[in-house]
Design a protein around this motif. Structure first.
Motif, PDB file in Angstrom:
ATOM      1  N   ARG A  91       0.855  -1.195   0.000  1.00  0.00           N
ATOM      2  CA  ARG A  91       0.000   0.000   0.000  1.00  0.00           C
ATOM      3  C   ARG A  91       0.891   1.246   0.000  1.00  0.00           C
ATOM      4  O   ARG A  91       2.062   1.168   0.383  1.00  0.00           O
ATOM      5  CB  ARG A  91      -0.962  -0.020   1.172  1.00  0.00           C
ATOM      6  CG  ARG A  91      -0.305  -0.040   2.528  1.00  0.00           C
ATOM      7  CD  ARG A  91      -1.330  -0.024   3.647  1.00  0.00           C
ATOM      8  NE  ARG A  91      -0.682   0.487   4.841  1.00  0.00           N
ATOM      9  CZ  ARG A  91      -0.666  -0.128   6.003  1.00  0.00           C
ATOM     10  NH1 ARG A  91      -1.285  -1.273   6.161  1.00  0.00           N
ATOM     11  NH2 ARG A  91      -0.036   0.408   7.031  1.00  0.00           N
ATOM     12  N   PRO A  92       0.359   2.378  -0.406  1.00  0.00           N
ATOM     13  CA  PRO A  92       1.193   3.568  -0.578  1.00  0.00           C
ATOM     14  C   PRO A  92       1.450   4.382   0.682  1.00  0.00           C
ATOM     15  O   PRO A  92       2.274   5.297   0.650  1.00  0.00           O
ATOM     16  CB  PRO A  92       0.384   4.402  -1.584  1.00  0.00           C
ATOM     17  CG  PRO A  92      -1.032   4.011  -1.329  1.00  0.00           C
ATOM     18  CD  PRO A  92      -0.983   2.554  -0.951  1.00  0.00           C
ATOM     19  N   ASP A  93       0.814   4.072   1.812  1.00  0.00           N
ATOM     20  CA  ASP A  93       0.883   4.980   2.960  1.00  0.00           C
ATOM     21  C   ASP A  93       1.919   4.610   4.034  1.00  0.00           C
ATOM     22  O   ASP A  93       1.877   5.156   5.131  1.00  0.00           O
ATOM     23  CB  ASP A  93      -0.503   5.111   3.598  1.00  0.00           C
ATOM     24  CG  ASP A  93      -1.012   3.803   4.187  1.00  0.00           C
ATOM     25  OD1 ASP A  93      -0.558   2.730   3.752  1.00  0.00           O
ATOM     26  OD2 ASP A  93      -1.877   3.858   5.083  1.00  0.00           O
ATOM     27  N   TYR A  94       2.873   3.754   3.750  1.00  0.00           N
ATOM     28  CA  TYR A  94       3.920   3.462   4.727  1.00  0.00           C
ATOM     29  C   TYR A  94       4.821   4.681   4.907  1.00  0.00           C
ATOM     30  O   TYR A  94       5.190   5.352   3.939  1.00  0.00           O
ATOM     31  CB  TYR A  94       4.769   2.267   4.283  1.00  0.00           C
ATOM     32  CG  TYR A  94       4.068   0.936   4.394  1.00  0.00           C
ATOM     33  CD1 TYR A  94       3.800   0.360   5.635  1.00  0.00           C
ATOM     34  CD2 TYR A  94       3.659   0.251   3.252  1.00  0.00           C
ATOM     35  CE1 TYR A  94       3.153  -0.865   5.729  1.00  0.00           C
ATOM     36  CE2 TYR A  94       3.007  -0.968   3.338  1.00  0.00           C
ATOM     37  CZ  TYR A  94       2.757  -1.521   4.577  1.00  0.00           C
ATOM     38  OH  TYR A  94       2.111  -2.718   4.672  1.00  0.00           O
ATOM     39  N   HIS A 107       7.918   5.030   2.781  1.00  0.00           N
ATOM     40  CA  HIS A 107       7.797   5.522   1.403  1.00  0.00           C
ATOM     41  C   HIS A 107       8.123   7.009   1.292  1.00  0.00           C
ATOM     42  O   HIS A 107       8.421   7.502   0.203  1.00  0.00           O
ATOM     43  CB  HIS A 107       6.412   5.229   0.848  1.00  0.00           C
ATOM     44  CG  HIS A 107       6.137   3.774   0.708  1.00  0.00           C
ATOM     45  ND1 HIS A 107       4.917   3.287   0.332  1.00  0.00           N
ATOM     46  CD2 HIS A 107       6.915   2.676   0.898  1.00  0.00           C
ATOM     47  CE1 HIS A 107       4.944   1.965   0.301  1.00  0.00           C
ATOM     48  NE2 HIS A 107       6.156   1.570   0.646  1.00  0.00           N
ATOM     49  N   GLN A 108       8.123   7.724   2.423  1.00  0.00           N
ATOM     50  CA  GLN A 108       8.486   9.137   2.402  1.00  0.00           C
ATOM     51  C   GLN A 108       9.972   9.343   2.091  1.00  0.00           C
ATOM     52  O   GLN A 108      10.389  10.449   1.795  1.00  0.00           O
ATOM     53  CB  GLN A 108       8.123   9.800   3.741  1.00  0.00           C
ATOM     54  CG  GLN A 108       6.630   9.843   3.968  1.00  0.00           C
ATOM     55  CD  GLN A 108       6.256  10.349   5.347  1.00  0.00           C
ATOM     56  OE1 GLN A 108       7.101  10.767   6.135  1.00  0.00           O
ATOM     57  NE2 GLN A 108       4.957  10.313   5.651  1.00  0.00           N
ATOM     58  N   ALA A 135       7.698  -4.896   1.869  1.00  0.00           N
ATOM     59  CA  ALA A 135       8.753  -5.907   1.712  1.00  0.00           C
ATOM     60  C   ALA A 135       9.574  -6.042   2.992  1.00  0.00           C
ATOM     61  O   ALA A 135       9.934  -7.153   3.400  1.00  0.00           O
ATOM     62  CB  ALA A 135       9.655  -5.549   0.534  1.00  0.00           C
ATOM     63  N   HIS A 136       9.856  -4.937   3.648  1.00  0.00           N
ATOM     64  CA  HIS A 136      10.593  -4.974   4.914  1.00  0.00           C
ATOM     65  C   HIS A 136       9.798  -5.724   5.981  1.00  0.00           C
ATOM     66  O   HIS A 136      10.353  -6.544   6.721  1.00  0.00           O
ATOM     67  CB  HIS A 136      10.885  -3.547   5.396  1.00  0.00           C
ATOM     68  CG  HIS A 136      11.879  -2.829   4.575  1.00  0.00           C
ATOM     69  ND1 HIS A 136      13.235  -2.921   4.798  1.00  0.00           N
ATOM     70  CD2 HIS A 136      11.726  -1.986   3.524  1.00  0.00           C
ATOM     71  CE1 HIS A 136      13.878  -2.166   3.920  1.00  0.00           C
ATOM     72  NE2 HIS A 136      12.985  -1.582   3.137  1.00  0.00           N
TER      73      HIS A 136
END
Length: 138
Positions: free
Chosen positions: A74-77, A80-81, A89-90
Motif C-alpha cells: 500500500r502507498p501509505d507506509y 515511502h516518504q 517488503a521490509h
C-alpha cells in the motif's frame, strides 16, 4: 573446527517470489567437507528472507496470501516518504525471519521429511545475494 563460506545470487523474475533452494544449499554443504556442524543461510538484503517449510504449491500460495494480509502492499507506509516503495517488503521479511540455521550430520543437511529451504524475495527483479556459512568438524 572448519568454516566454509559461499554466496548464491538471485535475480527473480517477479517482485515477490519464493525460490526453493534446498538442493543448492546441500551442494554447498557437500563442497564444504564438514561432516558434523551447522549451516547458516541468510539473505544479505533487508527485503528478503530464508525460511524452512514444506515444498507444496498450495502452502506456498497460502504463505504469500498470509503475508499480504499482514503486511499489504500500500502507498501509505512512512518508509515511502524516503522515496522507496517497498515498506511492505521490509515487514514481510520480518514475518518469515531473516535467516535460518540448519543441522549438518554425516556431511548432509539433516532435515525432517518435509522440510525444505526457501529464499523469499519481496522486492526483487534485481541482483541479490545470500550467504551460506558452514561451521563444523570434518
Amino acid at each position: 573446527m572448519k568454516s566454509h563460506t559461499e554466496y548464491m545470487t538471485f535475480e527473480t523474475r517477479k517482485r515477490r517470489e519464493m525460490v526453493h533452494i534446498t538442493d543448492r544449499v546441500e551442494e554447498i554443504v557437500k563442497r564444504s567437507g564438514v561432516k558434523d556442524g551447522l549451516c547458516f543461510v541468510s539473505p544479505m538484503h533487508i527485503t528478503a528472507a530464508v525460511y524452512v517449510n514444506d515444498l507444496e504449491s498450495g502452502l506456498i500460495e497460502d504463505i504469500g496470501k498470509w503475508l499480504e494480509e499482514l503486511a499489504p502492499a500500500r502507498p501509505d507506509y512512512k518508509h515511502h516518504q524516503t522515496g522507496e516503495d517497498n515498506g511492505d517488503a521490509h515487514l514481510k521479511s520480518l514475518l518469515l525471519h531473516h535467516e535460518t540455521t540448519l543441522p549438518v550430520t554425516n556431511g548432509r543437511l539433516d532435515l525432517g521429511t518435509w522440510q525444505r529451504v526457501f529464499y523469499a524475495e519481496f522486492d526483487g527483479q534485481r541482483r541479490k545475494r545470500v550467504i551460506v556459512k558452514i561451521l563444523g568438524i570434518t
